[in-house]
Enzyme design. Structure first.
Site, PDB file in Angstrom:
ATOM      1  N   HIS A 307     124.255  19.408  23.058  1.00  0.00           N
ATOM      2  CA  HIS A 307     123.834  18.245  22.276  1.00  0.00           C
ATOM      3  C   HIS A 307     124.684  18.137  21.032  1.00  0.00           C
ATOM      4  O   HIS A 307     125.076  19.146  20.448  1.00  0.00           O
ATOM      5  CB  HIS A 307     122.351  18.357  21.888  1.00  0.00           C
ATOM      6  N   ASP A 364     117.468  15.307  28.421  1.00  0.00           N
ATOM      7  CA  ASP A 364     117.803  14.578  29.647  1.00  0.00           C
ATOM      8  C   ASP A 364     117.828  15.457  30.880  1.00  0.00           C
ATOM      9  O   ASP A 364     117.739  14.959  31.999  1.00  0.00           O
ATOM     10  CB  ASP A 364     119.161  13.880  29.481  1.00  0.00           C
TER      11      ASP A 364
HETATM   12  N1  CMC Z   1     129.262  21.847  29.893  1.00  0.00           N
HETATM   13  C1  CMC Z   1     130.290  22.688  29.624  1.00  0.00           C
HETATM   14  N2  CMC Z   1     130.845  22.834  28.403  1.00  0.00           N
HETATM   15  C2  CMC Z   1     130.343  22.107  27.412  1.00  0.00           C
HETATM   16  C3  CMC Z   1     129.276  21.208  27.599  1.00  0.00           C
HETATM   17  C4  CMC Z   1     128.734  21.098  28.898  1.00  0.00           C
HETATM   18  N3  CMC Z   1     127.706  20.264  29.149  1.00  0.00           N
HETATM   19  N4  CMC Z   1     128.974  20.596  26.424  1.00  0.00           N
HETATM   20  C5  CMC Z   1     129.826  21.087  25.526  1.00  0.00           C
HETATM   21  N5  CMC Z   1     130.655  22.006  26.104  1.00  0.00           N
HETATM   22  C6  CMC Z   1     131.667  22.830  25.433  1.00  0.00           C
HETATM   23  C7  CMC Z   1     132.901  22.034  25.084  1.00  0.00           C
HETATM   24  O1  CMC Z   1     133.856  22.075  26.114  1.00  0.00           O
HETATM   25  C8  CMC Z   1     133.353  22.732  23.832  1.00  0.00           C
HETATM   26  O2  CMC Z   1     133.954  23.940  24.201  1.00  0.00           O
HETATM   27  P1  CMC Z   1     135.173  24.563  23.308  1.00  0.00           P
HETATM   28  O3  CMC Z   1     134.565  24.888  21.985  1.00  0.00           O
HETATM   29  O4  CMC Z   1     135.610  25.765  24.090  1.00  0.00           O
HETATM   30  O5  CMC Z   1     136.214  23.498  23.244  1.00  0.00           O
HETATM   31  C9  CMC Z   1     132.053  23.096  23.121  1.00  0.00           C
HETATM   32  O6  CMC Z   1     131.103  23.242  24.180  1.00  0.00           O
HETATM   33  C10 CMC Z   1     131.571  22.065  22.128  1.00  0.00           C
HETATM   34  O7  CMC Z   1     131.512  20.814  22.801  1.00  0.00           O
HETATM   35  P2  CMC Z   1     131.737  19.398  22.120  1.00  0.00           P
HETATM   36  O8  CMC Z   1     132.132  18.405  23.169  1.00  0.00           O
HETATM   37  O9  CMC Z   1     132.607  19.550  20.922  1.00  0.00           O
HETATM   38  O10 CMC Z   1     130.288  19.085  21.618  1.00  0.00           O
HETATM   39  P3  CMC Z   1     129.800  17.695  21.131  1.00  0.00           P
HETATM   40  O11 CMC Z   1     128.755  17.983  20.137  1.00  0.00           O
HETATM   41  O12 CMC Z   1     130.921  16.814  20.726  1.00  0.00           O
HETATM   42  O13 CMC Z   1     129.200  17.047  22.477  1.00  0.00           O
HETATM   43  C11 CMC Z   1     127.712  16.433  24.205  1.00  0.00           C
HETATM   44  C12 CMC Z   1     127.859  16.979  22.770  1.00  0.00           C
HETATM   45  C13 CMC Z   1     126.241  16.107  24.425  1.00  0.00           C
HETATM   46  C14 CMC Z   1     128.526  15.129  24.352  1.00  0.00           C
HETATM   47  C15 CMC Z   1     128.229  17.509  25.199  1.00  0.00           C
HETATM   48  O14 CMC Z   1     127.488  18.708  25.035  1.00  0.00           O
HETATM   49  C16 CMC Z   1     128.151  17.037  26.655  1.00  0.00           C
HETATM   50  O15 CMC Z   1     129.081  16.391  27.130  1.00  0.00           O
HETATM   51  N6  CMC Z   1     127.010  17.349  27.367  1.00  0.00           N
HETATM   52  C17 CMC Z   1     126.808  16.883  28.723  1.00  0.00           C
HETATM   53  C18 CMC Z   1     126.311  15.465  28.685  1.00  0.00           C
HETATM   54  C19 CMC Z   1     124.858  15.369  28.239  1.00  0.00           C
HETATM   55  O16 CMC Z   1     123.991  16.104  28.726  1.00  0.00           O
HETATM   56  N7  CMC Z   1     124.574  14.404  27.343  1.00  0.00           N
HETATM   57  C20 CMC Z   1     123.216  14.130  26.887  1.00  0.00           C
HETATM   58  C21 CMC Z   1     123.001  14.423  25.454  1.00  0.00           C
HETATM   59  S1  CMC Z   1     121.257  14.381  25.048  1.00  0.00           S
HETATM   60  C22 CMC Z   1     120.828  12.746  25.163  1.00  0.00           C
HETATM   61  C23 CMC Z   1     121.069  11.969  23.937  1.00  0.00           C
HETATM   62  O17 CMC Z   1     120.489  12.313  22.872  1.00  0.00           O
HETATM   63  O18 CMC Z   1     121.801  10.977  24.037  1.00  0.00           O
END
Ligand code: CMC
Length: 428
Positions: A307, A364
């Site tokens: 998240h 989710d």
């Molecule tokens: N699976 C594998 N790796 C992940 C995931 C995941 N679901 N989410 C984050 N990471 C890794 C990412 O690759 C990064 O690794 P590194 O530090 O080695 O580069 C690290 O964790 C941090 O990720 P980030 O993309 O910088 O984190 P963020 O805060 O920008 O993204 C997110 C948050 C929700 C977009 C992401 O966790 C994601 O894509 N999750 C899957 C999609 C999802 O379930 N979305 C629903 C969010 S809850 C509903 C809402 O409130 O809208």
């Protein structure tokens, strides 16, 4: 003495005011930075940028706290109804009995949509995604209420628009589903509760008597509460930005629905089930998929994990996990896809990669599981999220209008070509 931040630019020191929120959150006010220093700040994805001072929702991602207007989400999910929470978000306080009666009554009165809207549905191709239909339908509603295009109307008129949207969104959502199925639409029954009325429009048929199961009704009401607001997320920011141009509320909500649709935001609940189905059809080797999610050369991510703001746990996920267990056991659901979900949760929660990065199942992950158990089709999951999030969007829009916020217009750091002369076609 109030706090001040100091910044040194080109050898000159500037003072910037520090704003402290009611929960002691600190922000450096840079609103005059460009006019005083010529500099702007750069923050892709606005990860460190506060776009507003808001009194609606407080969340602390590190501590896993979520409160609407000061009330903990745990208390609201356990004790309140969705319409009570909607009132709380929009009007700022919990309603008394008369206020809730008025709110419920007004919403029940506006559930029908103009019959001409059926013609829009009829024009969509087979398999049209309901989020696409819904976003267009809500924008189209503004054409039936042209007076809504004036944002400077008395509050009573604006309030009517808010009630209309809350009343009509579930009707349009259920109609979108019925058109996809080729079934006759079911008209709203206004003596039913908000959620029961929606379920009846979704699953009722003119040929049978559909009885709303109280377990399903309760679970749905809880889910809507958990989704009702989440401060300045992608869709709420979209609603505020669109509304800041003084576009009407229908258009702003339609844009919010579009923003929610993406798999990194509300679309994740659909993506979760699609991922689980894929894993099951591939033989159910969970470790293989967890390894794929960890592999930086592979674009696959575990949907429903991680998240943007919750880095320890998602408080909504805790509540919903319990609700998911209750629903599955009360309904006696036996579904191999849901079995895979449980095992995946176990495997990922023990995996160092996920633990180190604070990647836990989010709301989710479990909402998809509940919607599936309730018989809601996968492409309607994000629609359910939109119905839940609607009061939050409305509250955010109302606050933005009442605060007289300026039109949203970020700046940029230009990194393209510098000036160059046009060359005729035959010389390129
Ligand atoms: N699976 C594998 N790796 C992940 C995931 C995941 N679901 N989410 C984050 N990471 C890794 C990412 O690759 C990064 O690794 P590194 O530090 O080695 O580069 C690290 O964790 C941090 O990720 P980030 O993309 O910088 O984190 P963020 O805060 O920008 O993204 C997110 C948050 C929700 C977009 C992401 O966790 C994601 O894509 N999750 C899957 C999609 C999802 O379930 N979305 C629903 C969010 S809850 C509903 C809402 O409130 O809208």
């Amino acid at each position: 003495m109030s706090e001040i931040a100091r910044i040194i630019l080109d050898g000159k020191e500037y003072e910037l005011p520090v704003i402290t929120g009611s929960e002691n959150e600190k922000a450096i006010d840079i609103s005059k930075l460009r006019s005083t220093t010529g500099y702007i700040t750069l923050d892709p994805g606005f990860k460190n940028t506060g776009s507003t001072e808001s009194a609606i929702t407080f969340l602390d991602g590190e501590k896993g706290i979520l409160r609407y207007r000061g009330y903990p989400i745990e208390q609201l999910a356990e004790k309140a109804s969705f319409l009570e929470v909607a009132y709380l978000l929009i009007y700022g306080d919990l309603p008394n009995i008369q206020e809730l009666d008025y709110f419920r009554g007004s919403i029940a009165q506006h559930t029908l949509v103009h019959e001409d809207m059926k013609r829009f549905f009829a024009a969509y191709p087979n398999g049209a995604h309901p989020m696409g239909m819904l976003s267009a339908m809500i924008a189209s509603l503004s054409t039936f209420y042209p007076e809504s295009q004036n944002p400077n109307r008395p509050f009573k008129d604006i309030e009517l628009t808010m009630h209309r949207i809350i009343a009509k969104l579930p009707t349009l959502a259920a109609q979108a589903y019925k058109f996809t199925m080729g079934h006759p639409i079911m008209y709203p029954k206004n003596d039913l509760s908000y959620t029961a009325n929606f379920l009846n429009q979704m699953f009722g048929l003119p040929t049978t008597n559909y009885e709303v199961d109280p377990v399903i009704d309760d679970a749905l009401d809880k889910l809507l509460i958990l989704h009702a607001d989440h401060e300045q997320n992608c869709s709420a920011s979209t609603v505020r930005i669109v509304g800041s141009s003084q576009a009407n509320l229908y258009s702003a909500i339609s844009a919010g629905i579009a923003a929610l649709w993406g798999p990194l935001h509300g679309g994740a609940n659909q993506a979760v089930i699609e991922m689980l189905e894929k894993i099951k059809n591939d033989g159910g080797d969970l470790q293989k998929w967890v390894d794929k999610a960890k592999d930086k050369q592979d674009s696959f991510r575990l949907m429903g994990f991680g998240h943007r703001v919750y880095k320890n746990f998602d408080p909504r996920a805790r509540i919903i996990k319990k609700a998911a267990d209750d629903v599955l056991s009360k309904l006696g659901v036996n579904d191999p896809v849901l079995e895979i979900a449980k095992k995946l949760e176990e495997v990922a929660l023990k995996d160092e990669y996920f633990v180190e990065r604070g990647l836990y199942p989010n709301v989710d992950f479990y909402s998809g599981i509940i919607y599936r158990a309730l018989g809601i089709p996968t492409d309607m999951f994000t629609v359910m999220f939109a119905i839940g999030r609607l009061p939050g969007w409305i509250a955010q829009w109302k606050e933005m209008i009442e605060n007289n916020e300026p039109i949203g217009r970020p700046r940029q750091v230009y990194v393209g070509a510098t000036v160059r002369d046009y060359r005729p076609l035959n010389e390129r």
